[in-house]
Design a protein around this motif. Structure first.
Motif, PDB file in Angstrom:
ATOM      1  N   ARG A  97       0.872  -1.181   0.000  1.00  0.00           N
ATOM      2  CA  ARG A  97       0.000   0.000   0.000  1.00  0.00           C
ATOM      3  C   ARG A  97       0.909   1.231   0.000  1.00  0.00           C
ATOM      4  O   ARG A  97       1.220   1.803   1.047  1.00  0.00           O
ATOM      5  CB  ARG A  97      -0.921  -0.014   1.215  1.00  0.00           C
ATOM      6  CG  ARG A  97      -1.947   1.128   1.218  1.00  0.00           C
ATOM      7  CD  ARG A  97      -2.801   1.121   2.473  1.00  0.00           C
ATOM      8  NE  ARG A  97      -3.915   0.199   2.399  1.00  0.00           N
ATOM      9  CZ  ARG A  97      -5.127   0.500   1.937  1.00  0.00           C
ATOM     10  NH1 ARG A  97      -5.368   1.708   1.478  1.00  0.00           N
ATOM     11  NH2 ARG A  97      -6.089  -0.406   1.920  1.00  0.00           N
ATOM     12  N   ASP A 104      -7.705   3.890  -4.537  1.00  0.00           N
ATOM     13  CA  ASP A 104      -8.082   2.479  -4.450  1.00  0.00           C
ATOM     14  C   ASP A 104      -7.370   1.812  -3.271  1.00  0.00           C
ATOM     15  O   ASP A 104      -6.765   2.488  -2.433  1.00  0.00           O
ATOM     16  CB  ASP A 104      -7.780   1.745  -5.759  1.00  0.00           C
ATOM     17  CG  ASP A 104      -6.298   1.784  -6.150  1.00  0.00           C
ATOM     18  OD1 ASP A 104      -5.436   1.934  -5.249  1.00  0.00           O
ATOM     19  OD2 ASP A 104      -5.997   1.669  -7.357  1.00  0.00           O
ATOM     20  N   GLU A 105      -7.443   0.489  -3.223  1.00  0.00           N
ATOM     21  CA  GLU A 105      -6.917  -0.258  -2.071  1.00  0.00           C
ATOM     22  C   GLU A 105      -5.397  -0.208  -1.961  1.00  0.00           C
ATOM     23  O   GLU A 105      -4.830  -0.624  -0.944  1.00  0.00           O
ATOM     24  CB  GLU A 105      -7.389  -1.710  -2.143  1.00  0.00           C
ATOM     25  CG  GLU A 105      -8.848  -1.934  -1.783  1.00  0.00           C
ATOM     26  CD  GLU A 105      -9.812  -1.488  -2.880  1.00  0.00           C
ATOM     27  OE1 GLU A 105      -9.335  -1.177  -4.000  1.00  0.00           O
ATOM     28  OE2 GLU A 105     -11.029  -1.450  -2.623  1.00  0.00           O
ATOM     29  N   THR A 106      -4.717   0.288  -2.978  1.00  0.00           N
ATOM     30  CA  THR A 106      -3.260   0.436  -2.886  1.00  0.00           C
ATOM     31  C   THR A 106      -2.852   1.843  -2.446  1.00  0.00           C
ATOM     32  O   THR A 106      -1.669   2.125  -2.298  1.00  0.00           O
ATOM     33  CB  THR A 106      -2.590   0.133  -4.236  1.00  0.00           C
ATOM     34  OG1 THR A 106      -2.963   1.146  -5.192  1.00  0.00           O
ATOM     35  CG2 THR A 106      -3.000  -1.241  -4.757  1.00  0.00           C
ATOM     36  N   GLU A 159     -13.169   4.700   2.745  1.00  0.00           N
ATOM     37  CA  GLU A 159     -13.802   3.443   2.297  1.00  0.00           C
ATOM     38  C   GLU A 159     -12.770   2.377   1.971  1.00  0.00           C
ATOM     39  O   GLU A 159     -13.001   1.184   2.186  1.00  0.00           O
ATOM     40  CB  GLU A 159     -14.659   3.710   1.051  1.00  0.00           C
ATOM     41  CG  GLU A 159     -15.983   4.388   1.320  1.00  0.00           C
ATOM     42  CD  GLU A 159     -16.705   4.736   0.022  1.00  0.00           C
ATOM     43  OE1 GLU A 159     -16.153   4.420  -1.070  1.00  0.00           O
ATOM     44  OE2 GLU A 159     -17.796   5.322   0.086  1.00  0.00           O
ATOM     45  N   VAL A 160     -11.614   2.788   1.420  1.00  0.00           N
ATOM     46  CA  VAL A 160     -10.593   1.824   0.999  1.00  0.00           C
ATOM     47  C   VAL A 160      -9.414   1.770   1.970  1.00  0.00           C
ATOM     48  O   VAL A 160      -8.396   1.157   1.677  1.00  0.00           O
ATOM     49  CB  VAL A 160     -10.099   2.140  -0.431  1.00  0.00           C
ATOM     50  CG1 VAL A 160     -11.243   2.031  -1.427  1.00  0.00           C
ATOM     51  CG2 VAL A 160      -9.442   3.515  -0.505  1.00  0.00           C
ATOM     52  N   GLY A 161      -9.541   2.431   3.123  1.00  0.00           N
ATOM     53  CA  GLY A 161      -8.499   2.348   4.138  1.00  0.00           C
ATOM     54  C   GLY A 161      -7.348   3.314   3.961  1.00  0.00           C
ATOM     55  O   GLY A 161      -6.288   3.139   4.577  1.00  0.00           O
TER      56      GLY A 161
END
Length: 397
Positions: free
Chosen positions: A102, A150-152, A180-182
């Motif tokens: 990430r 996004d999630e990355t 939402e995606v951390g």
């Protein structure tokens, strides 16, 4: 013209007696009382010497930060002062491992270059920079910005108000998508705090940075950093120093034991005289209230847009007040030369390549000054020198 209760503040700002001052987006006018505060600093140093540290200097990063906190919606003790915004942003960036999967930083191409330089430097540490493009050089498509997260993504770093155009970004939507995606969000408030209401806690911002130079009328040398309290325990900035230590006067010669409070996000000794000077502007903005400042700003920037329209001058930034911060950007030929010619007349605005001239009323601005500015601008543009300059745009425009 409309009745303007805020004009009684004009006497507090000496430069207004001799200049049409429409450049608060770059350097806010100096409050008269700032001189008194700097004399207070000098007198304290002269009379109290080393004792001044224990008598208030050591606490200045927090006590002055609290003045900012009340303006941006932060809680007591949640804002600390740095020498400038670049140091504040770099402190946040140093708290992450950019070699992990990430490792994404999402930002906009229209972010202030000083921030972008920091992000690009992190590519050497493994960060993956995702830069969202602008179609018009003035605004950032929200859907494009949200899609880039996004999630990355580790961190999203965006300007609340774009410096070139005064375009207001939907920070709430950005924060919702990031969470939402951390991912976490670092908001640059430099072009909004003091002229546009903002509440960092209500927004859920993880970090916010800015400085005193512009709308806050605090002068140079005083940046600020807000870190959401929930993150304090988990973040360990690598850009650090003795003020961030739990027991700084123990002078331990081993890895730092971070302070439990927001002092953990400090580093070296503070810029004490700048913090003395900055307080005056914060106090005035706090006393007036940003809601009142914003109401006047909306009225006057809209009036300025109408004056530009009547003079046949193109408005380059947002035309709708709901999308515009405190600045109106005007597309005039050879903006750099026009800005210099206006300065010679004591009419102070500025120019930015790829945008135009930037013009900003503030709470101390009269409507008559806006009329005067447009009169001077049209005279400069109609002069032989202005027509000659206008024939060909500057090479960097």
């Amino acid at each position: 013209m409309a009745t303007d209760d805020l004009l009684h503040w004009r006497s507090e700002f000496p430069i207004l007696a001799n200049s049409v001052y429409l450049i608060s987006h770059s350097l806010g006018a100096m409050p008269r009382r700032a001189r008194d505060r700097l004399e207070e600093y000098a007198d304290t140093w002269a009379s109290r010497g080393i004792r001044a540290w224990a008598e208030g200097w050591w606490e200045l990063p927090r006590t002055v930060g609290d003045l900012i906190g009340r303006i941006i919606g932060a809680g007591q003790g949640e804002v600390v002062m740095h020498q400038n915004q670049s140091i504040a942003q770099a402190t946040v960036l140093s708290a992450f491992d950019w070699r992990s999967p990430r490792n994404g930083i999402v930002t906009e191409r229209l972010n202030f270059p000083s921030n972008l330089y920091l992000f690009h430097a992190l590519e050497q540490e493994g960060a993956r920079l995702v830069t969202v493009e602008s179609d018009d050089g003035m605004t950032v498509p929200l859907d494009r910005l949200l899609a880039a997260i996004d999630e990355t993504t580790r961190l999203v770093s965006v300007s609340h108000v774009v410096f070139k155009s005064a375009f207001i970004q939907d920070i709430a939507a950005v924060i919702r998508r990031a969470h939402e995606v951390g991912a976490l969000v670092l908001v640059d408030l430099y072009q909004s705090a003091g002229t546009l209401p903002v509440d960092v806690r209500a927004l859920g911002a993880d970090f916010a940075t800015g400085g005193s130079v512009k709308w806050l009328c605090g002068g140079p040398g005083a940046g600020y950093l807000y870190v959401r309290r929930e993150h304090w325990d988990s973040l360990r900035p690598r850009l650090t120093g003795w003020m961030a230590h739990r027991a700084p006067f123990a002078f331990e010669d081993r890895p730092i034991d971070y302070a439990e409070d927001a002092y953990r996000f400090l580093n070296g000794s503070p810029n004490v005289p700048a913090l003395y000077a900055a307080r005056s502007g914060y106090e005035i903005v706090g006393e007036i209230g940003v809601e009142a400042i914003r109401a006047k700003s909306v009225r006057q920037t809209q009036y300025l847009v109408s004056l530009a329209d009547a003079a046949g001058i193109r408005v380059a930034g947002p035309r709708e007040s709901s999308q515009r911060g405190g600045t109106v950007t005007l597309d005039v030929p050879s903006g750099h030369a026009v800005a210099a010619a206006l300065a010679a007349r004591d009419v102070l605005i500025d120019y930015r390549p790829g945008a135009g001239i930037r013009v900003s009323p503030h709470f101390y601005t009269s409507d008559e000054e806006l009329d005067s500015f447009v009169d001077h601008l049209t005279q400069v543009m109609a002069s032989p020198a202005g027509r000659s300059a206008g024939a060909v745009r500057s090479a960097v425009y």
